[in-house]
Design a protein around this motif. Structure first.
Motif, PDB file in Angstrom:
ATOM      1  N   SER A  14       0.828  -1.197   0.000  1.00  0.00           N
ATOM      2  CA  SER A  14       0.000   0.000   0.000  1.00  0.00           C
ATOM      3  C   SER A  14       0.866   1.252   0.000  1.00  0.00           C
ATOM      4  O   SER A  14       1.837   1.344   0.745  1.00  0.00           O
ATOM      5  CB  SER A  14      -0.894  -0.013   1.243  1.00  0.00           C
ATOM      6  OG  SER A  14      -1.774   1.052   1.217  1.00  0.00           O
ATOM      7  N   ASP A  23      -6.217  -4.110  -2.487  1.00  0.00           N
ATOM      8  CA  ASP A  23      -7.576  -3.581  -2.641  1.00  0.00           C
ATOM      9  C   ASP A  23      -8.360  -4.013  -1.407  1.00  0.00           C
ATOM     10  O   ASP A  23      -9.005  -5.053  -1.401  1.00  0.00           O
ATOM     11  CB  ASP A  23      -8.210  -4.113  -3.926  1.00  0.00           C
ATOM     12  CG  ASP A  23      -9.568  -3.501  -4.212  1.00  0.00           C
ATOM     13  OD1 ASP A  23     -10.073  -2.743  -3.355  1.00  0.00           O
ATOM     14  OD2 ASP A  23     -10.128  -3.786  -5.276  1.00  0.00           O
ATOM     15  N   TYR A  24      -8.292  -3.205  -0.371  1.00  0.00           N
ATOM     16  CA  TYR A  24      -8.914  -3.558   0.905  1.00  0.00           C
ATOM     17  C   TYR A  24     -10.438  -3.524   0.847  1.00  0.00           C
ATOM     18  O   TYR A  24     -11.098  -4.070   1.713  1.00  0.00           O
ATOM     19  CB  TYR A  24      -8.397  -2.650   2.023  1.00  0.00           C
ATOM     20  CG  TYR A  24      -6.927  -2.819   2.274  1.00  0.00           C
ATOM     21  CD1 TYR A  24      -6.425  -3.999   2.812  1.00  0.00           C
ATOM     22  CD2 TYR A  24      -6.023  -1.810   1.947  1.00  0.00           C
ATOM     23  CE1 TYR A  24      -5.073  -4.175   3.040  1.00  0.00           C
ATOM     24  CE2 TYR A  24      -4.660  -1.976   2.169  1.00  0.00           C
ATOM     25  CZ  TYR A  24      -4.188  -3.150   2.712  1.00  0.00           C
ATOM     26  OH  TYR A  24      -2.848  -3.319   2.925  1.00  0.00           O
ATOM     27  N   ASP A  25     -11.000  -2.887  -0.181  1.00  0.00           N
ATOM     28  CA  ASP A  25     -12.455  -2.820  -0.316  1.00  0.00           C
ATOM     29  C   ASP A  25     -13.045  -4.044  -1.001  1.00  0.00           C
ATOM     30  O   ASP A  25     -14.247  -4.283  -0.927  1.00  0.00           O
ATOM     31  CB  ASP A  25     -12.863  -1.570  -1.110  1.00  0.00           C
ATOM     32  CG  ASP A  25     -12.519  -0.299  -0.361  1.00  0.00           C
ATOM     33  OD1 ASP A  25     -12.523  -0.328   0.890  1.00  0.00           O
ATOM     34  OD2 ASP A  25     -12.233   0.715  -1.018  1.00  0.00           O
ATOM     35  N   LYS A  26     -12.228  -4.819  -1.663  1.00  0.00           N
ATOM     36  CA  LYS A  26     -12.711  -5.982  -2.410  1.00  0.00           C
ATOM     37  C   LYS A  26     -13.020  -7.113  -1.439  1.00  0.00           C
ATOM     38  O   LYS A  26     -12.196  -7.467  -0.604  1.00  0.00           O
ATOM     39  CB  LYS A  26     -11.642  -6.412  -3.426  1.00  0.00           C
ATOM     40  CG  LYS A  26     -12.166  -7.290  -4.508  1.00  0.00           C
ATOM     41  CD  LYS A  26     -11.086  -7.453  -5.568  1.00  0.00           C
ATOM     42  CE  LYS A  26     -11.630  -8.153  -6.776  1.00  0.00           C
ATOM     43  NZ  LYS A  26     -10.603  -8.335  -7.785  1.00  0.00           N
ATOM     44  N   LYS A  27     -14.174  -7.704  -1.589  1.00  0.00           N
ATOM     45  CA  LYS A  27     -14.632  -8.710  -0.623  1.00  0.00           C
ATOM     46  C   LYS A  27     -14.542 -10.145  -1.143  1.00  0.00           C
ATOM     47  O   LYS A  27     -14.876 -11.058  -0.439  1.00  0.00           O
ATOM     48  CB  LYS A  27     -16.093  -8.436  -0.236  1.00  0.00           C
ATOM     49  CG  LYS A  27     -16.315  -7.057   0.329  1.00  0.00           C
ATOM     50  CD  LYS A  27     -15.594  -6.861   1.625  1.00  0.00           C
ATOM     51  CE  LYS A  27     -15.903  -5.492   2.199  1.00  0.00           C
ATOM     52  NZ  LYS A  27     -14.891  -4.946   3.024  1.00  0.00           N
ATOM     53  N   TYR A  31      -5.517  -5.057  -6.645  1.00  0.00           N
ATOM     54  CA  TYR A  31      -6.049  -4.523  -7.888  1.00  0.00           C
ATOM     55  C   TYR A  31      -5.560  -5.387  -9.039  1.00  0.00           C
ATOM     56  O   TYR A  31      -4.566  -6.103  -8.915  1.00  0.00           O
ATOM     57  CB  TYR A  31      -5.626  -3.063  -8.070  1.00  0.00           C
ATOM     58  CG  TYR A  31      -6.433  -2.131  -7.210  1.00  0.00           C
ATOM     59  CD1 TYR A  31      -7.669  -1.665  -7.631  1.00  0.00           C
ATOM     60  CD2 TYR A  31      -5.978  -1.733  -5.956  1.00  0.00           C
ATOM     61  CE1 TYR A  31      -8.434  -0.823  -6.842  1.00  0.00           C
ATOM     62  CE2 TYR A  31      -6.729  -0.886  -5.159  1.00  0.00           C
ATOM     63  CZ  TYR A  31      -7.958  -0.447  -5.613  1.00  0.00           C
ATOM     64  OH  TYR A  31      -8.715   0.384  -4.818  1.00  0.00           O
TER      65      TYR A  31
END
Length: 156
Positions: free
Chosen positions: A22, A61-65, A77
């Protein structure tokens, strides 16, 4: 004329170690200094030094589940940048100080089984092949740029 140490498209690895970090952005033709100390990334760097000196930088990509919830590794990503280790230094305490030179972007086709604790992918380079071409001169109006930069800095 290309330098004899430049990486040719046909010599790019079909399996690419990746370093999800990151805030660390590598771009084609750019240089990124890295302080490698975590055991799995020491393994990755040493393996890369033995085999072409190339690995990929990608942003987590910490938002990807959709990543397996049991995995300690975050999703990443789908586009990263492959880089070639252009210099390295070993420290007395076992770290590696390296400089990674950006080669070209890649798209992750699939993630492979990890090796030595580090992640690997099957990269697709084709759409970014032009990144390997030498950079052309940047046609920049320096005076205009500096005026705009000055007003931005004063405002912030």
């Amino acid at each position: 004329m290309r330098s004899p140490i430049e990486t040719r498209y046909e010599d790019l690895p079909q399996e690419l170690p990746i370093f999800p970090l990151s805030g660390a952005l590598l771009l084609p033709h750019g240089r990124l200094p890295l302080n490698i100390f975590e055991p799995r990334y020491l393994n990755m760097t040493l393996d890369a030094l033995k085999a072409g000196r190339i690995f990929g930088m990608v942003q987590p990509d910490y938002d990807k589940k959709d990543k397996d919830a049991r995995s300690p590794d975050p999703a990443v990503y789908t586009v990263g940048c492959a880089g070639r280790i252009s210099s390295f230094e070993e420290t007395e305490d076992g770290r590696l100080l390296i400089v990674l030179k950006g080669l070209l972007r890649f798209r992750i086709q699939e993630e492979l089984e990890s090796r030595g604790g580090y992640r690997r992918v099957r990269p697709l380079y084709e759409e970014f092949k032009a990144d390997l071409e030498p950079m052309t001169a940047l046609n920049l109006d320096r005076k205009f740029f500096m005026e705009r930069l000055q007003s931005y800095l004063e405002a912030h």
